[in-house]
Design a protein around this motif. Structure first.
Motif, PDB file in Angstrom:
ATOM      1  N   ASN A   1      47.133  62.378  36.695  1.00  0.00           N
ATOM      2  CA  ASN A   1      45.805  62.324  36.096  1.00  0.00           C
ATOM      3  C   ASN A   1      45.084  61.012  36.398  1.00  0.00           C
ATOM      4  OD1 ASN A   1      43.842  63.711  34.699  1.00  0.00           O
ATOM      5  ND2 ASN A   1      44.335  62.737  32.741  1.00  0.00           N
ATOM      6  N   GLN A   2      45.357  60.456  37.555  1.00  0.00           N
ATOM      7  CA  GLN A   2      44.626  59.266  38.004  1.00  0.00           C
ATOM      8  C   GLN A   2      44.742  59.145  39.525  1.00  0.00           C
ATOM      9  OE1 GLN A   2      46.130  55.240  37.847  1.00  0.00           O
ATOM     10  NE2 GLN A   2      47.721  55.810  36.377  1.00  0.00           N
ATOM     11  N   VAL A   3      44.144  58.093  40.038  1.00  0.00           N
ATOM     12  CA  VAL A   3      44.202  57.881  41.485  1.00  0.00           C
ATOM     13  C   VAL A   3      45.634  57.542  41.893  1.00  0.00           C
ATOM     14  CG1 VAL A   3      43.534  56.248  43.294  1.00  0.00           C
ATOM     15  CG2 VAL A   3      41.797  57.185  41.773  1.00  0.00           C
ATOM     16  N   ALA A   4      46.125  58.209  42.933  1.00  0.00           N
ATOM     17  CA  ALA A   4      47.407  57.833  43.519  1.00  0.00           C
ATOM     18  C   ALA A   4      47.086  56.835  44.618  1.00  0.00           C
ATOM     19  CB  ALA A   4      48.111  59.051  44.088  1.00  0.00           C
ATOM     20  N   GLY A   5      47.465  55.603  44.409  1.00  0.00           N
ATOM     21  CA  GLY A   5      47.159  54.578  45.410  1.00  0.00           C
ATOM     22  C   GLY A   5      47.790  53.275  45.003  1.00  0.00           C
ATOM     23  N   GLY A   6      47.611  52.297  45.822  1.00  0.00           N
ATOM     24  CA  GLY A   6      48.204  51.003  45.509  1.00  0.00           C
ATOM     25  C   GLY A   6      48.090  50.082  46.694  1.00  0.00           C
ATOM     26  N   LEU A   7      49.205  49.434  46.980  1.00  0.00           N
ATOM     27  CA  LEU A   7      49.240  48.479  48.084  1.00  0.00           C
ATOM     28  C   LEU A   7      50.161  49.006  49.170  1.00  0.00           C
ATOM     29  CD1 LEU A   7      48.563  45.580  49.159  1.00  0.00           C
ATOM     30  CD2 LEU A   7      50.687  44.840  48.068  1.00  0.00           C
TER      31      LEU A   7
ATOM     32  N   PRO B   1      29.464  41.069  45.065  1.00  0.00           N
ATOM     33  CA  PRO B   1      28.129  40.513  45.309  1.00  0.00           C
ATOM     34  C   PRO B   1      28.104  39.013  45.012  1.00  0.00           C
ATOM     35  CG  PRO B   1      27.976  42.547  44.038  1.00  0.00           C
ATOM     36  CD  PRO B   1      29.433  42.220  44.160  1.00  0.00           C
ATOM     37  N   GLY B   2      27.613  38.257  45.972  1.00  0.00           N
ATOM     38  CA  GLY B   2      27.467  36.812  45.777  1.00  0.00           C
ATOM     39  C   GLY B   2      28.761  36.032  45.956  1.00  0.00           C
ATOM     40  N   GLU B   3      29.863  36.733  46.225  1.00  0.00           N
ATOM     41  CA  GLU B   3      31.146  36.036  46.310  1.00  0.00           C
ATOM     42  C   GLU B   3      31.351  35.416  47.686  1.00  0.00           C
ATOM     43  OE1 GLU B   3      35.136  37.048  44.155  1.00  0.00           O
ATOM     44  OE2 GLU B   3      34.894  38.387  45.854  1.00  0.00           O
ATOM     45  N   GLU B   4      31.682  34.126  47.675  1.00  0.00           N
ATOM     46  CA  GLU B   4      31.979  33.424  48.922  1.00  0.00           C
ATOM     47  C   GLU B   4      33.474  33.557  49.209  1.00  0.00           C
ATOM     48  OE1 GLU B   4      29.823  30.986  50.690  1.00  0.00           O
ATOM     49  OE2 GLU B   4      28.271  32.163  49.688  1.00  0.00           O
ATOM     50  N   GLY B   5      33.833  33.237  50.421  1.00  0.00           N
ATOM     51  CA  GLY B   5      35.269  33.176  50.726  1.00  0.00           C
ATOM     52  C   GLY B   5      35.794  34.524  51.134  1.00  0.00           C
ATOM     53  N   GLY B   6      36.870  34.462  51.880  1.00  0.00           N
ATOM     54  CA  GLY B   6      37.289  35.694  52.540  1.00  0.00           C
ATOM     55  C   GLY B   6      38.439  36.443  51.917  1.00  0.00           C
ATOM     56  N   THR B   7      38.936  36.037  50.743  1.00  0.00           N
ATOM     57  CA  THR B   7      40.144  36.703  50.244  1.00  0.00           C
ATOM     58  C   THR B   7      39.792  38.053  49.626  1.00  0.00           C
ATOM     59  OG1 THR B   7      40.935  34.494  49.654  1.00  0.00           O
ATOM     60  CG2 THR B   7      42.235  36.375  48.895  1.00  0.00           C
ATOM     61  N   PRO B   8      40.299  39.135  50.201  1.00  0.00           N
ATOM     62  CA  PRO B   8      39.958  40.452  49.645  1.00  0.00           C
ATOM     63  C   PRO B   8      40.700  40.728  48.334  1.00  0.00           C
ATOM     64  CG  PRO B   8      41.429  40.690  51.523  1.00  0.00           C
ATOM     65  CD  PRO B   8      41.209  39.227  51.345  1.00  0.00           C
ATOM     66  N   ARG B   9      40.185  41.674  47.578  1.00  0.00           N
ATOM     67  CA  ARG B   9      40.783  42.007  46.277  1.00  0.00           C
ATOM     68  C   ARG B   9      41.571  43.313  46.380  1.00  0.00           C
ATOM     69  NH1 ARG B   9      38.591  39.096  41.882  1.00  0.00           N
ATOM     70  NH2 ARG B   9      37.054  37.581  42.624  1.00  0.00           N
ATOM     71  N   ASN B  10      42.579  43.426  45.502  1.00  0.00           N
ATOM     72  CA  ASN B  10      43.384  44.651  45.505  1.00  0.00           C
ATOM     73  C   ASN B  10      42.778  45.692  44.553  1.00  0.00           C
ATOM     74  OD1 ASN B  10      44.192  43.880  42.923  1.00  0.00           O
ATOM     75  ND2 ASN B  10      46.074  42.902  43.662  1.00  0.00           N
ATOM     76  N   LEU B  11      43.475  46.801  44.361  1.00  0.00           N
ATOM     77  CA  LEU B  11      42.912  47.903  43.567  1.00  0.00           C
ATOM     78  C   LEU B  11      42.733  47.544  42.100  1.00  0.00           C
ATOM     79  CD1 LEU B  11      44.469  51.265  44.824  1.00  0.00           C
ATOM     80  CD2 LEU B  11      42.378  50.121  45.545  1.00  0.00           C
ATOM     81  N   VAL B  12      43.454  46.525  41.611  1.00  0.00           N
ATOM     82  CA  VAL B  12      43.269  46.123  40.215  1.00  0.00           C
ATOM     83  C   VAL B  12      42.395  44.872  40.115  1.00  0.00           C
ATOM     84  CG1 VAL B  12      45.296  47.277  39.279  1.00  0.00           C
ATOM     85  CG2 VAL B  12      45.533  44.969  40.208  1.00  0.00           C
ATOM     86  N   GLY B  13      41.717  44.525  41.194  1.00  0.00           N
ATOM     87  CA  GLY B  13      40.650  43.530  41.134  1.00  0.00           C
ATOM     88  C   GLY B  13      41.060  42.092  41.374  1.00  0.00           C
TER      89      GLY B  13
ATOM     90  N   ILE C   1      50.436  51.701  42.501  1.00  0.00           N
ATOM     91  CA  ILE C   1      50.131  50.898  41.308  1.00  0.00           C
ATOM     92  C   ILE C   1      49.597  51.835  40.222  1.00  0.00           C
ATOM     93  CG2 ILE C   1      48.795  48.967  40.380  1.00  0.00           C
ATOM     94  CD1 ILE C   1      48.405  47.916  43.216  1.00  0.00           C
ATOM     95  N   ASP C   2      50.097  51.661  39.012  1.00  0.00           N
ATOM     96  CA  ASP C   2      49.527  52.375  37.855  1.00  0.00           C
ATOM     97  C   ASP C   2      48.225  51.647  37.496  1.00  0.00           C
ATOM     98  OD1 ASP C   2      48.883  53.529  35.455  1.00  0.00           O
ATOM     99  OD2 ASP C   2      50.578  52.662  34.362  1.00  0.00           O
ATOM    100  N   VAL C   3      47.175  51.980  38.230  1.00  0.00           N
ATOM    101  CA  VAL C   3      45.918  51.232  38.128  1.00  0.00           C
ATOM    102  C   VAL C   3      45.344  51.347  36.713  1.00  0.00           C
ATOM    103  CG1 VAL C   3      43.540  51.069  38.986  1.00  0.00           C
ATOM    104  CG2 VAL C   3      45.412  51.494  40.600  1.00  0.00           C
ATOM    105  N   ASP C   4      45.254  52.573  36.189  1.00  0.00           N
ATOM    106  CA  ASP C   4      44.677  52.748  34.846  1.00  0.00           C
ATOM    107  C   ASP C   4      45.520  52.025  33.796  1.00  0.00           C
ATOM    108  OD1 ASP C   4      42.832  54.282  36.101  1.00  0.00           O
ATOM    109  OD2 ASP C   4      43.318  56.176  35.103  1.00  0.00           O
ATOM    110  N   GLY C   5      46.829  52.130  33.912  1.00  0.00           N
ATOM    111  CA  GLY C   5      47.720  51.480  32.941  1.00  0.00           C
ATOM    112  C   GLY C   5      47.556  49.968  32.980  1.00  0.00           C
TER     113      GLY C   5
END
Ligand code: HEM
Length: 391
Positions: free
Chosen positions: A329-335, A195-207, A251-255
């Motif tokens: 025990n977490q989301v399986a996902g990444g890049l 919200p409110g963020e300008e610019g087009g660079t998207p973020r990955n699963l760890v933000g 990515i071990d997102v939680d870790g």
């Protein structure tokens, strides 16, 4: 960006006017008086399938990805040619928004690639294998699953509408029936800006913003030196094409997120909120290598030394998620990493070799999939992708 806007010329090229509107994909799209293209619905935007280069490479990343790898059942070059022709014809129709179902092209692009195995004994193409189409070597920390690696053919489908990407991928699969079967596939997505963020660079699963220091796709000289293959590279049929490397990296997102913010930031070498390099204020401020830990992801990926510019690749990856995996025990996902380059041997491979060895981020990464494909040049209307190879 103009190429993503609804192309009135493309619409006018379609199947004739119907009652004051235009017939698109079986639906009548009304032209509203006094409005220009930019006001048209983004869901009607089209990206031309035909051109010097295949679409979906220099095209700004759409929101959704459907990536599929196929193995050929067709046993000879004629069968391969027939499939690539049928796929090319269908892709041109889909990209223009023509489909029997309710269909919003939403900047649909379809990009085809040929894996190293196409150049084995089956099709008589062994002599035509480009030297840049290397087998990707194993890297430290790889946990590759052969069922998620390689393949004879790649189909990258991207659109700003998730259902469109899926529908196009389904239509392409149906057309391949009898000639090729699915080997693996992955779906990916881009995040919306905060919200409110300008610019087009998207973020990955760890933000973190991912894509800041990418190659500028509108810089023709840079695309020519680092992305597009040239006749003098050896394989003349690849001139205007490129090489795609795909890596499914969990990515071990939680870790990762369990670490304090400053540790997360030195791991990548950029601040999380702004995307600025360590020691700088704004996202696109230059990287100052002396202020970075030597093991920061961006420094290992780009050490800013002689030769670093020549190594640079066009990254066009997507986040992916397979939902929760009870085993971990977490989301399986990444890049789902995708990169285009002129020569993987001197670009992706040395970068990845350094990352696998010295990138702080490696402790949180599990590479499960790996593949390389030669992406032939674009074609004119009536042609087919691969025609420079198969005649
Ligand atoms: C899950 C795996 C990965 C994640 C989460 C990740 C994330 C990031 C982030 C956040 C940045 C900084 C922003 C930017 O400049 O785009 C970055 C930069 C970069 N990454 Fe990755 N990356 C991953 C894998 C890879 C791989 C496999 C490669 C290539 C082998 C790679 C090559 C690069 C390069 C070349 C840069 C730009 C460096 C520069 O010129 O400053 N990354 N990555």
């Amino acid at each position: 960006v103009s190429e993503r806007r609804l192309s009135r010329r493309a619409l006018l090229g379609l199947a004739g006017a119907a009652g004051g509107g235009l017939l698109v994909g079986g639906y009548v799209v009304r032209e509203r008086d006094g409005e220009d293209d930019a006001s048209a619905s983004p869901s009607a935007a089209t990206v031309p399938f035909h051109g010097d280069h295949q679409a979906g490479i220099a095209t700004p990343s759409q929101k959704y990805l459907q990536f599929s790898s196929y193995d050929l059942d067709a046993g000879d070059a004629a069968g391969l040619r027939d499939l690539l022709r049928a796929w090319s014809d269908l892709a041109a129709e889909l990209a223009a928004g023509r489909h029997t179902e309710a269909f919003a092209p939403a900047s649909l692009t379809i990009t085809f690639g040929l894996g190293p195995s196409v150049f084995d004994e089956r099709f008589g193409l062994r002599q035509q294998r480009p030297s840049a189409l290397v087998d990707i070597p194993p890297f430290e920390h790889d946990q590759l699953d052969p069922a998620r690696c390689n393949g004879d053919l790649a189909v990258q489908v991207c659109s700003d509408d998730q259902h469109t990407a899926l529908t196009a991928a389904r239509a392409l699969r149906a057309t391949a029936e009898g000639a090729a079967h699915l080997r693996w596939s992955r779906a990916g997505f881009q995040r919306d800006p905060l919200p409110g963020e300008e610019g087009g660079t998207p973020r990955n699963l760890v933000g973190f913003k991912d894509g800041t220091a990418n190659i500028d796709r509108t810089d023709d000289a840079r695309m020519g030196s680092n992305v597009w293959a040239a006749a003098e590279d050896g394989a003349e049929w690849m001139a205007g094409g490129t090489y795609l490397v795909a890596r499914e990296v969990e990515i071990d997102v939680d870790g990762f997120l369990a670490h304090p913010l400053d540790e997360q930031e030195v791991t990548f070498g950029r601040y999380k909120a702004s995307g600025a390099p360590i020691g700088q204020k704004k996202e696109f401020d230059p990287v100052i290598p002396d202020l970075q830990p030597v093991s920061a992801h961006i420094i290992v990926a780009n050490p800013h030394q002689a030769g670093s510019e020549a190594e640079r690749i066009l990254r066009r990856g997507y986040n992916y998620s397979l939902g929760f995996d009870p085993e971990i025990n977490q989301v399986a996902g990444g890049l789902f990493f995708i990169a285009f380059q002129r020569d993987p041997l001197t670009q992706f491979i040395p970068i990845q070799r350094r990352l696998a060895h010295g990138d702080r981020m490696q402790h949180h990464l599990y590479p499960h999939g790996s593949a390389i494909f030669a992406v032939p040049p674009g074609i004119a209307a009536g042609g087919y992708v691969g025609e420079t190879l198969l005649g």
